[in-house]
Design a protein around this motif. Structure first.
Motif, PDB file in Angstrom:
ATOM      1  N   ARG A 193       1.394  14.061  -6.661  1.00 44.24           N
ATOM      2  CA  ARG A 193       0.024  14.585  -6.686  1.00 44.24           C
ATOM      3  C   ARG A 193      -0.761  13.972  -7.857  1.00 44.24           C
ATOM      4  NH1 ARG A 193       0.941  21.036  -5.215  1.00 44.24           N
ATOM      5  NH2 ARG A 193       2.062  20.650  -3.238  1.00 44.24           N
ATOM      6  N   ASN A 194      -0.614  12.681  -7.999  1.00 43.73           N
ATOM      7  CA  ASN A 194      -1.274  11.924  -9.061  1.00 43.73           C
ATOM      8  C   ASN A 194      -2.529  11.279  -8.487  1.00 43.73           C
ATOM      9  OD1 ASN A 194      -2.037   9.612 -10.707  1.00 43.73           O
ATOM     10  ND2 ASN A 194      -0.110   9.891 -11.807  1.00 43.73           N
ATOM     11  N   THR A 195      -3.688  11.690  -8.987  1.00 43.20           N
ATOM     12  CA  THR A 195      -4.950  11.139  -8.494  1.00 43.20           C
ATOM     13  C   THR A 195      -5.681  10.301  -9.535  1.00 43.20           C
ATOM     14  OG1 THR A 195      -6.153  13.149  -9.144  1.00 43.20           O
ATOM     15  CG2 THR A 195      -5.270  13.067  -6.892  1.00 43.20           C
ATOM     16  N   SER A 196      -5.118  10.190 -10.737  1.00 47.20           N
ATOM     17  CA  SER A 196      -5.822   9.482 -11.807  1.00 47.20           C
ATOM     18  C   SER A 196      -5.890   7.976 -11.563  1.00 47.20           C
ATOM     19  CB  SER A 196      -5.152   9.760 -13.152  1.00 47.20           C
ATOM     20  OG  SER A 196      -3.786   9.374 -13.134  1.00 47.20           O
ATOM     21  N   HIS A 197      -5.035   7.467 -10.695  1.00 49.27           N
ATOM     22  CA  HIS A 197      -5.041   6.036 -10.389  1.00 49.27           C
ATOM     23  C   HIS A 197      -5.275   5.801  -8.894  1.00 49.27           C
ATOM     24  CE1 HIS A 197      -3.480   5.423 -14.450  1.00 49.27           C
ATOM     25  NE2 HIS A 197      -2.587   6.354 -14.177  1.00 49.27           N
ATOM     26  N   ALA A 198      -5.944   6.755  -8.254  1.00 49.65           N
ATOM     27  CA  ALA A 198      -6.103   6.712  -6.795  1.00 49.65           C
ATOM     28  C   ALA A 198      -6.957   5.545  -6.323  1.00 49.65           C
ATOM     29  CB  ALA A 198      -6.705   8.026  -6.300  1.00 49.65           C
ATOM     30  N   ALA A 199      -7.748   4.942  -7.218  1.00 50.26           N
ATOM     31  CA  ALA A 199      -8.586   3.821  -6.794  1.00 50.26           C
ATOM     32  C   ALA A 199      -7.746   2.677  -6.237  1.00 50.26           C
ATOM     33  CB  ALA A 199      -9.429   3.328  -7.974  1.00 50.26           C
ATOM     34  N   PHE A 200      -6.558   2.481  -6.812  1.00 47.86           N
ATOM     35  CA  PHE A 200      -5.690   1.421  -6.299  1.00 47.86           C
ATOM     36  C   PHE A 200      -5.235   1.728  -4.875  1.00 47.86           C
ATOM     37  CE2 PHE A 200      -5.296   0.910 -10.882  1.00 47.86           C
ATOM     38  CZ  PHE A 200      -5.375  -0.467 -11.024  1.00 47.86           C
ATOM     39  N   SER A 212       0.830  -1.204   0.000  1.00 48.59           N
ATOM     40  CA  SER A 212       0.000   0.000   0.000  1.00 48.59           C
ATOM     41  C   SER A 212       0.869   1.260   0.000  1.00 48.59           C
ATOM     42  CB  SER A 212      -0.928   0.007   1.220  1.00 48.59           C
ATOM     43  OG  SER A 212      -1.818  -1.100   1.191  1.00 48.59           O
ATOM     44  N   TRP A 213       1.922   1.234   0.804  1.00 45.82           N
ATOM     45  CA  TRP A 213       2.817   2.393   0.856  1.00 45.82           C
ATOM     46  C   TRP A 213       3.527   2.591  -0.486  1.00 45.82           C
ATOM     47  CZ3 TRP A 213       3.487   6.741   3.025  1.00 45.82           C
ATOM     48  CH2 TRP A 213       4.712   7.417   2.941  1.00 45.82           C
ATOM     49  N   ALA A 214       3.890   1.496  -1.148  1.00 47.17           N
ATOM     50  CA  ALA A 214       4.548   1.601  -2.452  1.00 47.17           C
ATOM     51  C   ALA A 214       3.636   2.244  -3.490  1.00 47.17           C
ATOM     52  CB  ALA A 214       4.973   0.209  -2.936  1.00 47.17           C
ATOM     53  N   ILE A 215       2.330   2.161  -3.284  1.00 43.48           N
ATOM     54  CA  ILE A 215       1.363   2.769  -4.199  1.00 43.48           C
ATOM     55  C   ILE A 215       1.063   4.205  -3.793  1.00 43.48           C
ATOM     56  CG2 ILE A 215      -1.016   2.625  -5.048  1.00 43.48           C
ATOM     57  CD1 ILE A 215      -0.845  -0.406  -4.384  1.00 43.48           C
ATOM     58  N   ILE A 216       0.818   4.416  -2.509  1.00 47.73           N
ATOM     59  CA  ILE A 216       0.339   5.715  -2.031  1.00 47.73           C
ATOM     60  C   ILE A 216       1.440   6.768  -2.033  1.00 47.73           C
ATOM     61  CG2 ILE A 216      -0.596   6.916  -0.017  1.00 47.73           C
ATOM     62  CD1 ILE A 216      -2.031   4.259   0.687  1.00 47.73           C
ATOM     63  N   ASP A 217       2.632   6.411  -1.600  1.00 46.98           N
ATOM     64  CA  ASP A 217       3.713   7.392  -1.468  1.00 46.98           C
ATOM     65  C   ASP A 217       4.024   8.109  -2.779  1.00 46.98           C
ATOM     66  OD1 ASP A 217       6.018   8.722  -0.187  1.00 46.98           O
ATOM     67  OD2 ASP A 217       7.185   7.342  -1.426  1.00 46.98           O
ATOM     68  N   SER A 225     -15.641 -15.390   8.691  1.00 45.32           N
ATOM     69  CA  SER A 225     -14.449 -15.459   7.843  1.00 45.32           C
ATOM     70  C   SER A 225     -14.800 -15.866   6.413  1.00 45.32           C
ATOM     71  CB  SER A 225     -13.421 -16.429   8.438  1.00 45.32           C
ATOM     72  OG  SER A 225     -13.944 -17.741   8.548  1.00 45.32           O
ATOM     73  N   GLN A 226     -15.827 -16.723   6.261  1.00 45.36           N
ATOM     74  CA  GLN A 226     -16.262 -17.098   4.918  1.00 45.36           C
ATOM     75  C   GLN A 226     -16.812 -15.876   4.170  1.00 45.36           C
ATOM     76  OE1 GLN A 226     -15.844 -19.971   3.405  1.00 45.36           O
ATOM     77  NE2 GLN A 226     -16.927 -19.382   1.538  1.00 45.36           N
ATOM     78  N   THR A 227     -17.593 -15.076   4.855  1.00 39.88           N
ATOM     79  CA  THR A 227     -18.118 -13.850   4.245  1.00 39.88           C
ATOM     80  C   THR A 227     -16.995 -12.895   3.872  1.00 39.88           C
ATOM     81  OG1 THR A 227     -20.184 -14.030   5.490  1.00 39.88           O
ATOM     82  CG2 THR A 227     -19.618 -11.853   4.622  1.00 39.88           C
ATOM     83  N   LEU A 228     -16.015 -12.771   4.756  1.00 42.83           N
ATOM     84  CA  LEU A 228     -14.888 -11.867   4.501  1.00 42.83           C
ATOM     85  C   LEU A 228     -14.028 -12.364   3.339  1.00 42.83           C
ATOM     86  CD1 LEU A 228     -13.881 -11.138   8.199  1.00 42.83           C
ATOM     87  CD2 LEU A 228     -14.954  -9.533   6.606  1.00 42.83           C
ATOM     88  N   LEU A 229     -13.847 -13.676   3.231  1.00 47.01           N
ATOM     89  CA  LEU A 229     -13.098 -14.221   2.098  1.00 47.01           C
ATOM     90  C   LEU A 229     -13.817 -13.929   0.784  1.00 47.01           C
ATOM     91  CD1 LEU A 229     -11.917 -17.622   3.589  1.00 47.01           C
ATOM     92  CD2 LEU A 229     -10.413 -15.861   2.634  1.00 47.01           C
ATOM     93  N   GLN A 230     -15.123 -14.047   0.781  1.00 42.08           N
ATOM     94  CA  GLN A 230     -15.877 -13.714  -0.428  1.00 42.08           C
ATOM     95  C   GLN A 230     -15.748 -12.223  -0.745  1.00 42.08           C
ATOM     96  OE1 GLN A 230     -19.905 -15.152  -0.093  1.00 42.08           O
ATOM     97  NE2 GLN A 230     -19.279 -17.251   0.317  1.00 42.08           N
ATOM     98  N   SER A 231     -15.726 -11.394   0.290  1.00 40.53           N
ATOM     99  CA  SER A 231     -15.537  -9.957   0.067  1.00 40.53           C
ATOM    100  C   SER A 231     -14.158  -9.679  -0.514  1.00 40.53           C
ATOM    101  CB  SER A 231     -15.710  -9.191   1.388  1.00 40.53           C
ATOM    102  OG  SER A 231     -17.015  -9.355   1.892  1.00 40.53           O
ATOM    103  N   ALA A 232     -13.135 -10.377  -0.017  1.00 44.09           N
ATOM    104  CA  ALA A 232     -11.786 -10.201  -0.552  1.00 44.09           C
ATOM    105  C   ALA A 232     -11.728 -10.609  -2.015  1.00 44.09           C
ATOM    106  CB  ALA A 232     -10.787 -11.013   0.269  1.00 44.09           C
ATOM    107  N   PRO A 261      -5.299  -1.063   0.369  1.00 41.81           N
ATOM    108  CA  PRO A 261      -5.482  -1.013   1.824  1.00 41.81           C
ATOM    109  C   PRO A 261      -6.757  -1.712   2.300  1.00 41.81           C
ATOM    110  CG  PRO A 261      -4.748   1.122   1.014  1.00 41.81           C
ATOM    111  CD  PRO A 261      -5.061   0.290  -0.192  1.00 41.81           C
ATOM    112  N   THR A 262      -7.792  -1.737   1.452  1.00 42.17           N
ATOM    113  CA  THR A 262      -8.992  -2.495   1.821  1.00 42.17           C
ATOM    114  C   THR A 262      -8.660  -3.976   1.954  1.00 42.17           C
ATOM    115  OG1 THR A 262     -10.442  -0.902   0.701  1.00 42.17           O
ATOM    116  CG2 THR A 262     -11.339  -3.096   1.119  1.00 42.17           C
TER     117      THR A 262
END
Length: 397
Positions: free
Chosen positions: A133-140, A122-127, A166-173, A145-146
């Motif tokens: 100040r690049n927001t065009s790919h901010a969805a990643f 996440s830090w490798a993406i956000i930093d 945990s089964q519900t969370l795995l499906q969410s992942a 982090p989600t």
């Protein structure tokens, strides 16, 4: 000073083979040695360990390879390389050992390393996005982090013994990975389709429809959120159908005539199609139709994500090692094997291949493993060899 080996010069060179090795070896061990049981399995169902390893193991490392190579291109910042990549790999490995044996006592320590891996990714993406100040790919910068939050929640639910949660969370992942796949394919598809239409690169005739860039991912996100907070409602089912419609709408981007039948273009199109089919099956099952919900999940997890991951490994693997976008036969074989795996796994659940019931688990796992083995056979030599930097192209739009 000893020169840096090529495999440590860029994230995808190290992480793509690591993802493929995991995808090729772990299912074979589960099938041939363990007969789908885990030697140290305790309270956590083995099916959840297997699902976790597909999502956070194979797919997680493939995502790391893509993003640690793509984000520096998007932001014009230096690549992570050398010891930084080895540190990420080292954090990823303990979780794979835990997933291979299924020991309850390893849930917490391997969860800490998996969480650290996702936090560092996440830090490798956000930093760099903040610095440029690049927001065009901010969805990643939102969805990775989600995944970190979901990993922590899954491990906590395992420790607490709440396996329904945990089964519900795995499906969410899994659904979050569908969102990440939609975002990634939208970007890599620009170069892929333009190259298919004009291999000389002199023209760029294809531009993605602005409304399609994020619609499928956004509707899939709404489905994932509603499935967690409204588990007894039919609202998630309708949102799954809406997300499926958005994926089907995206198929219009592949109406490019004969170039569609190039392997790399067709694989991305089929991944999009299978996303729509899987979400359709999930939605119809939620509305009470006689469809096993697991069928839709397997169409998505094995079919859509499997094809997309192999396609990205192949396309970016060629372009980032300075090679022309001419997929070797090993990639073609990998695509076919992924389709075989999902058909063998899903058709019995739909009541269309009763003769496969029983052996279909092992057959699907072996076909799946063979797909990643084929990619390794065709591409490992590219990952470890020096590249012609002058021939490299951006793999994303």
């Amino acid at each position: 000073m000893k020169p840096e080996p090529p495999i440590l010069s860029e994230g995808l060179r190290l992480f793509f083979p690591a993802a493929a090795i995991h995808g090729a070896i772990w299912p074979v061990i589960w099938v041939l040695l363990y007969a789908f049981d885990l030697p140290l399995a305790g309270s956590v169902p083995t099916s959840q360990w297997h699902a976790h390893e597909m999502i956070f193991g194979t797919y997680g490392m493939a995502l790391a390879g893509f993003l640690t190579s793509a984000v520096p291109e998007w932001t014009n910042t230096p690549r992570w390389r050398g010891n930084s990549l080895l540190a990420l790999l080292g954090l990823w490995l303990p979780g794979r050992v835990a997933g291979l044996v299924g020991a309850d006592w390893m849930i917490a320590p391997s969860g800490l390393t998996d969480a650290a891996f996702l936090a560092l990714l996440s830090w490798a993406i956000i930093d760099p996005m903040i610095r440029r100040r690049n927001t065009s790919h901010a969805a990643f910068a939102v969805w990775v982090p989600t995944m970190l939050g979901l990993e922590i929640a899954i491990r906590a639910s395992w420790i607490l013994g709440d396996h329904a949660l945990s089964q519900t969370l795995l499906q969410s992942a899994l659904i979050v990975f569908v969102i990440l796949m939609a975002l990634s394919v939208t970007r890599i598809n620009v170069v892929t389709i333009n190259h298919a239409i004009d291999p000389t690169g002199e023209t760029r005739r294809y531009r993605p429809h602005p409304g399609r860039r994020n619609l499928a991912g956004a509707l899939t996100a709404l489905y994932a959120i509603s499935a967690v907070i409204l588990p007894t409602s039919q609202a998630p089912a309708f949102l799954a159908l809406a997300a499926a419609a958005a994926f089907f709408d995206r198929l219009a981007e592949w109406f490019i005539g004969r170039p569609l039948f190039r392997a790399e273009v067709l694989a991305l199109a089929c991944a999009n199609l299978l996303s729509g089919l899987g979400l359709t099956a999930i939605g119809l099952a939620g509305l009470g139709l006689p469809i096993a919900p697991s069928a839709g999940l397997h169409i998505v997890s094995m079919g859509a994500l499997g094809l997309a991951v192999i396609a990205v490994l192949s396309i970016a693997g060629l372009r980032h090692t300075g090679r022309d976008l001419l997929l070797p036969g090993w990639s073609h074989a990998a695509f076919v094997l992924v389709l075989v795996a999902v058909l063998v796994r899903v058709l019995p659940e739909l009541g269309l291949a009763d003769g496969l019931v029983g052996p279909h688990y092992a057959l699907a796992a072996l076909a799946w493993a063979a797909a990643f083995a084929c990619w390794l056979r065709g591409f490992l030599r590219f990952m470890v060899a020096p590249s012609d930097e002058s021939r490299q192209e951006l793999t994303v739009g």
